[in-house]
Structures are given as structure tokens and as C-alpha cells.
Design a protein around this motif. Structure first.
Motif, PDB file in Angstrom:
ATOM      1  N   ASN A   1       0.850  -1.277  -0.122  1.00  0.00           N
ATOM      2  CA  ASN A   1      -0.091  -0.065  -0.147  1.00  0.00           C
ATOM      3  C   ASN A   1       0.978   1.217   0.001  1.00  0.00           C
ATOM      4  N   VAL A   2       0.360   2.610   0.190  1.00  0.00           N
ATOM      5  CA  VAL A   2       0.829   3.675  -0.120  1.00  0.00           C
ATOM      6  C   VAL A   2       1.535   3.956   1.132  1.00  0.00           C
ATOM      7  N   VAL A   3       2.811   4.378   1.158  1.00  0.00           N
ATOM      8  CA  VAL A   3       3.482   4.786   2.229  1.00  0.00           C
ATOM      9  C   VAL A   3       2.823   5.548   3.293  1.00  0.00           C
ATOM     10  N   GLY A   4       3.126   5.190   4.600  1.00  0.00           N
ATOM     11  CA  GLY A   4       2.537   6.163   5.799  1.00  0.00           C
ATOM     12  C   GLY A   4       1.067   5.773   5.855  1.00  0.00           C
ATOM     13  N   THR A   5       0.266   4.919   5.509  1.00  0.00           N
ATOM     14  CA  THR A   5      -0.918   4.769   5.638  1.00  0.00           C
ATOM     15  C   THR A   5      -1.477   3.727   6.933  1.00  0.00           C
ATOM     16  N   ASN A   6      -0.389   2.987   7.464  1.00  0.00           N
ATOM     17  CA  ASN A   6      -0.771   2.176   8.530  1.00  0.00           C
ATOM     18  C   ASN A   6       0.328   2.332   9.541  1.00  0.00           C
ATOM     19  N   PHE A   7       1.552   2.093   9.240  1.00  0.00           N
ATOM     20  CA  PHE A   7       2.598   2.113  10.202  1.00  0.00           C
ATOM     21  C   PHE A   7       3.387   3.396  10.104  1.00  0.00           C
TER      22      PHE A   7
ATOM     23  N   ILE B   1      -1.483   5.937 -11.183  1.00  0.00           N
ATOM     24  CA  ILE B   1      -0.440   7.090 -11.166  1.00  0.00           C
ATOM     25  C   ILE B   1      -0.583   7.942  -9.905  1.00  0.00           C
ATOM     26  N   ALA B   2      -1.877   7.960  -9.430  1.00  0.00           N
ATOM     27  CA  ALA B   2      -2.258   8.884  -8.252  1.00  0.00           C
ATOM     28  C   ALA B   2      -1.844   8.070  -7.118  1.00  0.00           C
ATOM     29  N   ALA B   3      -1.707   6.613  -6.960  1.00  0.00           N
ATOM     30  CA  ALA B   3      -1.357   6.145  -5.950  1.00  0.00           C
ATOM     31  C   ALA B   3       0.027   6.247  -5.723  1.00  0.00           C
ATOM     32  N   VAL B   4       0.861   6.092  -6.617  1.00  0.00           N
ATOM     33  CA  VAL B   4       2.336   6.450  -7.003  1.00  0.00           C
ATOM     34  C   VAL B   4       2.543   7.790  -6.477  1.00  0.00           C
ATOM     35  N   ARG B   5       2.009   8.591  -7.086  1.00  0.00           N
ATOM     36  CA  ARG B   5       2.168   9.990  -6.560  1.00  0.00           C
ATOM     37  C   ARG B   5       2.058  10.222  -5.056  1.00  0.00           C
ATOM     38  N   ARG B   6       1.044   9.738  -4.519  1.00  0.00           N
ATOM     39  CA  ARG B   6       0.494   9.951  -3.096  1.00  0.00           C
ATOM     40  C   ARG B   6       1.493   9.417  -2.467  1.00  0.00           C
ATOM     41  N   ALA B   7       2.302   8.007  -2.658  1.00  0.00           N
ATOM     42  CA  ALA B   7       3.053   7.422  -2.074  1.00  0.00           C
ATOM     43  C   ALA B   7       4.470   8.249  -1.923  1.00  0.00           C
ATOM     44  N   ILE B   8       4.891   8.812  -2.908  1.00  0.00           N
ATOM     45  CA  ILE B   8       5.957   9.765  -3.080  1.00  0.00           C
ATOM     46  C   ILE B   8       5.731  11.056  -2.201  1.00  0.00           C
ATOM     47  N   LEU B   9       4.866  11.693  -2.381  1.00  0.00           N
ATOM     48  CA  LEU B   9       4.625  13.047  -1.481  1.00  0.00           C
ATOM     49  C   LEU B   9       4.286  12.589  -0.059  1.00  0.00           C
ATOM     50  N   GLN B  10       3.513  11.363   0.175  1.00  0.00           N
ATOM     51  CA  GLN B  10       3.620  11.092   1.688  1.00  0.00           C
ATOM     52  C   GLN B  10       4.871  10.795   2.301  1.00  0.00           C
ATOM     53  N   TRP B  11       5.726  10.163   1.714  1.00  0.00           N
ATOM     54  CA  TRP B  11       7.296   9.803   1.905  1.00  0.00           C
ATOM     55  C   TRP B  11       8.019  10.927   2.233  1.00  0.00           C
ATOM     56  N   GLU B  12       7.796  11.738   1.192  1.00  0.00           N
ATOM     57  CA  GLU B  12       8.551  13.317   1.202  1.00  0.00           C
ATOM     58  C   GLU B  12       8.201  14.027   2.599  1.00  0.00           C
ATOM     59  N   PHE B  13       7.080  14.123   2.973  1.00  0.00           N
ATOM     60  CA  PHE B  13       6.401  14.463   4.141  1.00  0.00           C
ATOM     61  C   PHE B  13       6.989  14.080   5.552  1.00  0.00           C
ATOM     62  N   VAL B  14       6.922  12.717   5.417  1.00  0.00           N
ATOM     63  CA  VAL B  14       7.570  12.070   6.455  1.00  0.00           C
ATOM     64  C   VAL B  14       8.924  12.281   6.718  1.00  0.00           C
ATOM     65  N   TRP B  15       9.519  12.466   5.409  1.00  0.00           N
ATOM     66  CA  TRP B  15      10.988  12.585   5.678  1.00  0.00           C
ATOM     67  C   TRP B  15      11.466  14.291   6.356  1.00  0.00           C
ATOM     68  N   ASP B  16      10.367  15.026   5.830  1.00  0.00           N
ATOM     69  CA  ASP B  16      10.760  16.409   6.399  1.00  0.00           C
ATOM     70  C   ASP B  16      10.328  16.432   7.709  1.00  0.00           C
ATOM     71  N   LEU B  17       9.374  15.878   8.274  1.00  0.00           N
ATOM     72  CA  LEU B  17       9.057  15.701   9.660  1.00  0.00           C
ATOM     73  C   LEU B  17      10.115  15.071  10.355  1.00  0.00           C
ATOM     74  N   ALA B  18      10.781  14.010   9.933  1.00  0.00           N
ATOM     75  CA  ALA B  18      11.697  13.470  10.595  1.00  0.00           C
ATOM     76  C   ALA B  18      12.995  14.420  10.886  1.00  0.00           C
ATOM     77  N   ARG B  19      13.127  15.290   9.797  1.00  0.00           N
ATOM     78  CA  ARG B  19      14.204  16.355  10.102  1.00  0.00           C
ATOM     79  C   ARG B  19      14.052  17.373  11.179  1.00  0.00           C
ATOM     80  N   LYS B  20      12.711  17.505  11.544  1.00  0.00           N
ATOM     81  CA  LYS B  20      12.375  18.467  12.444  1.00  0.00           C
ATOM     82  C   LYS B  20      12.467  17.967  13.993  1.00  0.00           C
ATOM     83  N   ILE B  21      12.575  16.370  14.057  1.00  0.00           N
ATOM     84  CA  ILE B  21      12.823  16.005  15.547  1.00  0.00           C
ATOM     85  C   ILE B  21      14.133  16.599  16.143  1.00  0.00           C
ATOM     86  N   ASP B  22      14.188  17.044  17.151  1.00  0.00           N
ATOM     87  CA  ASP B  22      15.163  17.451  17.878  1.00  0.00           C
ATOM     88  C   ASP B  22      16.239  16.374  18.208  1.00  0.00           C
ATOM     89  N   ARG B  23      17.295  16.457  17.552  1.00  0.00           N
ATOM     90  CA  ARG B  23      18.139  15.250  17.718  1.00  0.00           C
ATOM     91  C   ARG B  23      18.883  15.029  18.943  1.00  0.00           C
TER      92      ARG B  23
END
Length: 360
Positions: free
Chosen positions: A249-255, A290-312
């Protein structure tokens, strides 16, 4: 940004045993060159590469035309995967086929796949989905493991000569009900046994298919960190699912939280600095492909950017004390749960209590 890719198989008919024609039967007979044009035209603004199975999806006959289309869209072909599992000839496996002639034929076919990788500058995935068994008392276990390891060793040795990296990808089941290389531990065991045969395993690494780990209860970030420490983290196949089947499934939808921790771990281990990429292995059953893959890419990039905000610093301090709550606090702060949120909730709770008392 780390380079990305997706498997072209996400855009096929989406066949299942319950829907033999496929949920997307309209593309069942679509030639691979036309499929490549359709996908590249719809996703090249977000996507940099496409992956293919050899020989069914990419081969010596269509590679030039596929590469021409990809190049026209400023895309490339970074990875080719072994693709003998859909061929009923290899229902009993290729590496472990009891017919020595079929085994030789299968391994020789995959050697040619590695040759094609060398010609176009791609790396090679071995996902041994048919290398296993379906019943007790069906196979001589030690013997088939020996044949499997020797097959992987031969291909790795050939890849070394051709300058191609090999990525092993595990899965616990399907198409074989019990796949031999069924978890990360057995994947590392395979690499160890190949090395013991005298083959250089520097470039024999691991492709982490996220749903395959999730199906095993293998924590994504833990194994990414372990593999990175061993210099074995070669590739990623991003996806998600419910945890019991290879949903893709699309990235970031369950886990979601595991995916977020994986992103943080990849960042902290320097994933991508040696040319590693984020691939996606998706299988949109009923969704627009096409829409599912686009959504997966965008949600992964969003998760990636969120991870950068975590105070290391806060996260590191929490981990050093094994303080689970402090770790959660650092992560939720990145999600927007700041220090003022608790005060706000306390105030709202007081207002709600006062309102209920006034209504009593």
C-alpha cells in the motif's frame, strides 16, 4: 533530496487469484514500452527512475527503447530485479530446482540480467520468492540451502566482475509458502555463507522492502540501523500495509510511526550519501495507479521532512537513558505538539468540566 524510483509492476493489471483478469484489466496487454511512456509522462515531475524485472519486463530486445523514453523524461533505470518467479517453468525455484538442467538455465538467465545491468549502469535485486517449499516433508532443507547459497554466490561473483551491486530482498511467504530467505537474519546468514565460499561480499547488500519486514514484526528503523552499521544497507522498497500480507500500500498509511523512525534513522546513518536511493514497491489494486504512486512519493517526502524536525539532542538524550516517554515527547514536538499544548488541553478540560457543572 535522495534520488527515487518505483517498480514498473505497480502499473500492471493487478491480478489476484480472486480477480484473475486483474483490477486494472484495461492495461493487461499494454506493451512495456507504452507503459513506460505512460508512467514517465505522468510522474516524471516527482519520480527519477523506474525499476524492472528481467527478463519479463526489461530485456535485451526492449532495453534501448525503454531507456530512450526514460531519458526523454530525464529519468533512468537504476535497478533491475530477478524476475523468474512469474514463469511456471520455475515453479520449483531456479536456484533450488531439483532439475539440474532447469537450475542451470535459470541461473544463466539471471547472469544475463546482470550483464544487462552492467551495460546500462543498474544494480541487481535477488528476491527469491520461488526458492522455498509449500509442505512439510517436501524438501531436503540443508541441501536446498546449499544450492541456494551456491547460486547466489555464482551470481554475486559474476556481478563483481561486471561492477554491479547485488541487493538481497527477503520475504516470508508468497509465491512459495515458506521462502528460504524469510527474514533479515537469514538474509545476513546468506551473505555470510556466500562469503565463506570465498566470494567478495562487499557489494552483496540488502534491499529493505518495508512491508516484508512489517509482515515479520521486524522494526524498520532497528534493521536499517543494524544494516547500515554493517555496510549492508543497499536499497529501499517503500510501501505499507496491514501487517499480515504483502499489501504494498501507499507509504505512511498504516505503520506511520515506524516509517517516521525509519526516516530519522536513514537521515542519521547518512543513507543516500553513497548513491543509495529510495525505491517504491507498490501494487494499487483498486486505486488509480499514477495517483497512488504520486501519493506514496508525496507522503514519504512529508514523513522525511517531519523526521528532520525531530530535535536530535533531545532524542539522543532520551535514548541514552532509555526514556521512552522523553523520546515520544521529542517526536511529537516535531509533529506540532509543543510545550503550550498541555496548557491548552488543561484549560479546555477545565472549561468542559465547568460547562457540565453549569448544565447539571
Amino acid at each position: 533530496m535522495i534520488k527515487n524510483s518505483v517498480g514498473i509492476w505497480a502499473f500492471g493489471p493487478a491480478v489476484t487469484r480472486f480477480v484473475p483478469p486483474g483490477y486494472h484489466n484495461e492495461v493487461a496487454d499494454e506493451p512495456m514500452v507504452e507503459k513506460t511512456e505512460r508512467v514517465a509522462g505522468g510522474l516524471s515531475d516527482l519520480l527519477e527512475g523506474l525499476e524492472y524485472h528481467y527478463p519479463g519486463e526489461i530485456n535485451e530486445d526492449n532495453a534501448d527503447e525503454v531507456l530512450r523514453i526514460l531519458s526523454a523524461h530525464e529519468m533512468d533505470l537504476p535497478v533491475i530485479a530477478a524476475g523468474l518467479h512469474p514463469d511456471p517453468t520455475y515453479a520449483m525455484g531456479a536456484f533450488i530446482n531439483p532439475d539440474d538442467a532447469l537450475r542451470r538455465q535459470g541461473i544463466d538467465t539471471l547472469r544475463r540480467g546482470i550483464d544487462l545491468c552492467s551495460e546500462i549502469g543498474a544494480n541487481f535485486i535477488i528476491w527469491p520468492g520461488a526458492e522455498g517449499y509449500n509442505y512439510t516433508f517436501q524438501r531436503p532443507y540443508a541441501e536446498i540451502w546449499r544450492r541456494f547459497v551456491e547460486g547466489v554466490a555464482e551470481l554475486t561473483d559474476h556481478a563483481n566482475e561486471k561492477g554491479v551491486k547485488v541487493f538481497l530482498e527477503h520475504k516470508n511467504s508468497e509465491p512459495a509458502m515458506k521462502i528460504l530467505m524469510q527474514n533479515i537474519g537469514m538474509t545476513l546468514f546468506t551473505i555470510q555463507k556466500v562469503n565463506a565460499l570465498g566470494v567478495d561480499t562487499t557489494n552483496l547488500q540488502v534491499n529493505m522492502d518495508w512491508q516484508h519486514l512489517i509482515m515479520n514484526g521486524e522494526n524498520l528503523a532497528e534493521y536499517a540501523d543494524l544494516l547500515a552499521a554493517e555496510h549492508k544497507l543497499g536499497h529501499q522498497h517503500g510501501n505499507d500495509g496491514w501487517g499480515t500480507f504483502d499489501d504494498d500500500n501507499v507509504v505512511g498509511t498504516n505503520f506511520f510511526m515506524q516509517t517516521l523512525e525509519l526516516a530519522q534513522t536513514l537521515q542519521d546513518t547518512g543513507y543516500g550519501e553513497e548513491g543509495e536511493i529510495i525505491g517504491f514497491d507498490l501494487y494499487p489494486y483498486t486505486e488509480d495507479q499514477i495517483a497512488a504512486v504520486r501519493r506514496a512519493i508525496l507522503q514519504w517526502e512529508f514523513v522525511w521532512d517531519l523526521a528532520r524536525k525531530i530535535d536530535r539532542d533531545a532524542l539522543c538524550e532520551a535514548k541514552n537513558r532509555a526514556d521512552a516517554l522523553a523520546g515520544q515527547k521529542a517526536v511529537y514536538a516535531a509533529l506540532g505538539m509543543d510545550e503550550g499544548y498541555e496548557t491548552e488541553i488543561v484549560g479546555r478540560r477545565k472549561e468542559a468540566r465547568a460547562e457540565r457543572r453549569s448544565e447539571a
